[in-house]
Design a protein around this motif. Structure first.
Motif, PDB file in Angstrom:
ATOM      1  N   ILE A 112     -25.809  43.883  10.511  1.00 38.58           N
ATOM      2  CA  ILE A 112     -25.921  45.013  11.109  1.00 38.58           C
ATOM      3  C   ILE A 112     -25.674  44.575  13.065  1.00 38.58           C
ATOM      4  CG2 ILE A 112     -27.520  46.438  11.885  1.00 38.58           C
ATOM      5  CD1 ILE A 112     -29.095  46.086   9.573  1.00 38.58           C
ATOM      6  N   GLN A 113     -24.906  45.456  13.311  1.00 42.60           N
ATOM      7  CA  GLN A 113     -24.618  45.278  14.923  1.00 42.60           C
ATOM      8  C   GLN A 113     -25.694  45.910  15.486  1.00 42.60           C
ATOM      9  OE1 GLN A 113     -20.696  47.012  15.635  1.00 42.60           O
ATOM     10  NE2 GLN A 113     -19.676  45.905  13.800  1.00 42.60           N
ATOM     11  N   LEU A 114     -26.101  45.114  16.388  1.00 46.98           N
ATOM     12  CA  LEU A 114     -27.656  45.506  17.273  1.00 46.98           C
ATOM     13  C   LEU A 114     -27.159  45.474  18.760  1.00 46.98           C
ATOM     14  CD1 LEU A 114     -30.115  43.569  15.153  1.00 46.98           C
ATOM     15  CD2 LEU A 114     -29.838  46.033  15.024  1.00 46.98           C
ATOM     16  N   SER A 115     -28.006  46.184  19.435  1.00 45.37           N
ATOM     17  CA  SER A 115     -27.933  45.901  20.936  1.00 45.37           C
ATOM     18  C   SER A 115     -28.745  44.612  21.299  1.00 45.37           C
ATOM     19  CB  SER A 115     -28.809  47.119  21.536  1.00 45.37           C
ATOM     20  OG  SER A 115     -30.055  47.276  21.282  1.00 45.37           O
ATOM     21  N   PRO A 116     -28.469  44.168  22.634  1.00 42.54           N
ATOM     22  CA  PRO A 116     -29.099  42.884  23.078  1.00 42.54           C
ATOM     23  C   PRO A 116     -30.303  42.952  22.858  1.00 42.54           C
ATOM     24  CG  PRO A 116     -27.315  43.464  24.654  1.00 42.54           C
ATOM     25  CD  PRO A 116     -27.708  44.829  23.553  1.00 42.54           C
ATOM     26  N   ASN A 117     -31.120  44.150  22.858  1.00 41.16           N
ATOM     27  CA  ASN A 117     -32.625  44.177  22.810  1.00 41.16           C
ATOM     28  C   ASN A 117     -33.181  43.781  21.648  1.00 41.16           C
ATOM     29  OD1 ASN A 117     -32.689  44.852  25.845  1.00 41.16           O
ATOM     30  ND2 ASN A 117     -32.323  47.024  25.079  1.00 41.16           N
ATOM     31  N   LEU A 118     -32.582  43.867  20.592  1.00 37.65           N
ATOM     32  CA  LEU A 118     -32.803  43.626  19.163  1.00 37.65           C
ATOM     33  C   LEU A 118     -32.473  42.287  18.425  1.00 37.65           C
ATOM     34  CD1 LEU A 118     -32.571  47.263  17.805  1.00 37.65           C
ATOM     35  CD2 LEU A 118     -34.647  45.931  18.330  1.00 37.65           C
ATOM     36  N   GLU A 119     -33.252  41.793  17.533  1.00 35.54           N
ATOM     37  CA  GLU A 119     -32.823  40.610  16.857  1.00 35.54           C
ATOM     38  C   GLU A 119     -33.424  40.688  15.618  1.00 35.54           C
ATOM     39  OE1 GLU A 119     -34.032  35.841  17.057  1.00 35.54           O
ATOM     40  OE2 GLU A 119     -34.472  37.116  18.877  1.00 35.54           O
ATOM     41  N   VAL A 120     -32.761  40.335  14.565  1.00 34.66           N
ATOM     42  CA  VAL A 120     -33.202  40.145  13.184  1.00 34.66           C
ATOM     43  C   VAL A 120     -33.865  38.983  13.086  1.00 34.66           C
ATOM     44  CG1 VAL A 120     -32.514  40.202  10.828  1.00 34.66           C
ATOM     45  CG2 VAL A 120     -31.532  41.733  12.448  1.00 34.66           C
ATOM     46  N   VAL A 121     -35.161  39.025  12.275  1.00 30.44           N
ATOM     47  CA  VAL A 121     -35.796  37.640  12.153  1.00 30.44           C
ATOM     48  C   VAL A 121     -35.587  37.340  10.614  1.00 30.44           C
ATOM     49  CG1 VAL A 121     -38.228  37.070  11.605  1.00 30.44           C
ATOM     50  CG2 VAL A 121     -38.104  38.790  13.486  1.00 30.44           C
ATOM     51  N   ASN A 122     -35.097  38.211   9.737  1.00 33.09           N
ATOM     52  CA  ASN A 122     -34.601  37.619   8.370  1.00 33.09           C
ATOM     53  C   ASN A 122     -33.325  38.010   8.114  1.00 33.09           C
ATOM     54  OD1 ASN A 122     -35.421  40.355   8.462  1.00 33.09           O
ATOM     55  ND2 ASN A 122     -36.456  40.170   6.392  1.00 33.09           N
ATOM     56  N   PRO A 123     -32.483  37.339   8.671  1.00 29.42           N
ATOM     57  CA  PRO A 123     -30.822  37.539   8.639  1.00 29.42           C
ATOM     58  C   PRO A 123     -30.255  37.804   7.150  1.00 29.42           C
ATOM     59  CG  PRO A 123     -31.080  35.652   9.690  1.00 29.42           C
ATOM     60  CD  PRO A 123     -32.455  36.097   9.627  1.00 29.42           C
ATOM     61  N   ASN A 124     -30.723  36.934   6.339  1.00 28.86           N
ATOM     62  CA  ASN A 124     -30.294  36.993   4.907  1.00 28.86           C
ATOM     63  C   ASN A 124     -31.165  37.850   4.021  1.00 28.86           C
ATOM     64  OD1 ASN A 124     -28.781  34.529   5.515  1.00 28.86           O
ATOM     65  ND2 ASN A 124     -30.584  33.218   5.446  1.00 28.86           N
ATOM     66  N   HIS A 125     -31.766  38.862   4.626  1.00 31.90           N
ATOM     67  CA  HIS A 125     -32.280  39.968   3.699  1.00 31.90           C
ATOM     68  C   HIS A 125     -31.391  40.637   3.070  1.00 31.90           C
ATOM     69  CE1 HIS A 125     -35.490  42.454   2.546  1.00 31.90           C
ATOM     70  NE2 HIS A 125     -34.654  43.610   2.898  1.00 31.90           N
ATOM     71  N   TYR A 126     -31.454  40.817   1.940  1.00 28.40           N
ATOM     72  CA  TYR A 126     -30.634  41.767   1.089  1.00 28.40           C
ATOM     73  C   TYR A 126     -30.676  43.265   1.211  1.00 28.40           C
ATOM     74  CZ  TYR A 126     -27.804  43.342  -3.126  1.00 28.40           C
ATOM     75  OH  TYR A 126     -27.031  44.046  -4.042  1.00 28.40           O
ATOM     76  N   ILE A 127     -29.544  43.808   1.424  1.00 26.34           N
ATOM     77  CA  ILE A 127     -29.377  45.261   1.625  1.00 26.34           C
ATOM     78  C   ILE A 127     -28.751  46.046   0.438  1.00 26.34           C
ATOM     79  CG2 ILE A 127     -28.638  47.119   2.858  1.00 26.34           C
ATOM     80  CD1 ILE A 127     -28.856  45.567   5.393  1.00 26.34           C
TER      81      ILE A 127
END
Length: 311
Positions: A112-127
């Protein structure tokens, strides 16, 4: 009270980025342990905010019962998987993100492409899994809030084909505390509290405890700053009103009434809440086969679902 101390006994990151911390609050007077423990627990669970996906828009999809060609999961499964993604945010304003990807591939949160204000905590989470060479485009809306928000509470808003999610903002997942008595050489009793905090990883247990303590301090500081007055203040009885305009276009199907009540309303050509509100309670009970029991059901549903009280 001056000897009260607090220290972190344990802090660790567990599976999926979640965090756990244990704290010791020592040298409390007898009875204070339950007061301090309960207060911190309630604030940790209720008053801390977080950011989450509140709505998504998928190219070519207009409702949650659709399917996407070449995608193994249906829309409902995708929405459920998205709820498990945890984000850190540097702002409390609404943000947007995008996902544009071509299969075949396995889609995870880090794509997922996010703005600089956001960060994914669990990047390997399956969608989801894309099994063909189709191109998938999704737009995400992120909101900051407290507690949780049900999708049904915003189904009236015109969101340009955005699909609403049941949104959980709470960063603290669980809080537990245990109280122990401590006896000194003079047989005096003090209490200590072991406080266990689990978070989703968007905030550490230490940060959560600090924020909860600050909220508590700010609350009671306001009480201390309140000046007493001898003036008699006349308290007017509360008046309750609600703007019913936004609700007029809701189909009565959304009220989920019983079959008898629903059929009676449809036969009277009452198709929306707006049509229903044109009837007084007396006129409503005069509908054919529409008795007092059905009327009570309609009144209760309007009150509980929409906050509309018919006098």
């Amino acid at each position: 009270m001056n000897n009260i101390s607090i220290k972190c006994l344990q802090s660790e990151t567990i599976e999926s980025g979640s965090c756990y911390g244990q704290f010791l609050i020592d040298s409390l007077r007898p009875g204070q342990g339950i007061t301090v423990g309960n207060q911190l627990r309630r604030v940790l669970l209720n008053d801390l905010g977080g950011v989450a996906i509140s709505a998504i828009r998928i190219a070519g999809v207009s409702h949650e019962f659709s399917t996407i060609p070449g995608v193994r999961e249906d829309i409902l499964e995708i929405l459920l998987n998205l709820k498990g993604i945890v984000f850190k945010s540097k702002t409390q304003t609404s943000e947007f993100g995008q996902l544009k990807i071509q299969g075949p591939t396995v889609v995870t949160a880090d794509l997922i492409q996010l703005s600089p204000n956001l960060e994914v905590v669990n990047p390997n989470h399956y969608i989801m899994t894309i099994s063909t060479s189709n191109i998938l485009e999704i737009e995400f809306k992120f909101e900051y809030g407290m507690g949780y928000k049900l999708a049904s509470q915003v189904f009236l808003e015109k969101n340009e084909n955005y699909l609403q999610l049941d949104t959980i903002f709470m960063p603290v997942q669980k809080v537990d505390f245990k109280i122990e008595n401590v006896y000194d050489n003079s047989n005096n009793i003090t209490e200590r509290v072991f406080l266990d905090i689990w978070t989703n990883g968007s905030i550490s247990p230490n940060e959560a405890l600090t924020a909860a303590a600050k909220i508590t301090i700010d609350l009671f500081t306001l009480l201390l700053d309140t000046k007493d007055t001898n003036e008699t203040v006349k308290v007017e009885p509360p008046t309750y009103s609600i703007n019913i305009e936004p609700y007029t276009n809701i189909a009565i199907e959304e009220l989920q009434l019983s079959v008898r009540a629903y059929n009676c309303l449809k036969k009277a050509h009452i198709n929306t809440v707006g049509d229903l509100l044109k009837y007084s309670p007396e006129n409503l009970q005069e509908l054919k086969n529409f008795g007092r029991k059905s009327a009570d059901e309609v009144f209760s549903t309007l009150k509980n679902k929409l906050g509309i009280i018919l006098k």
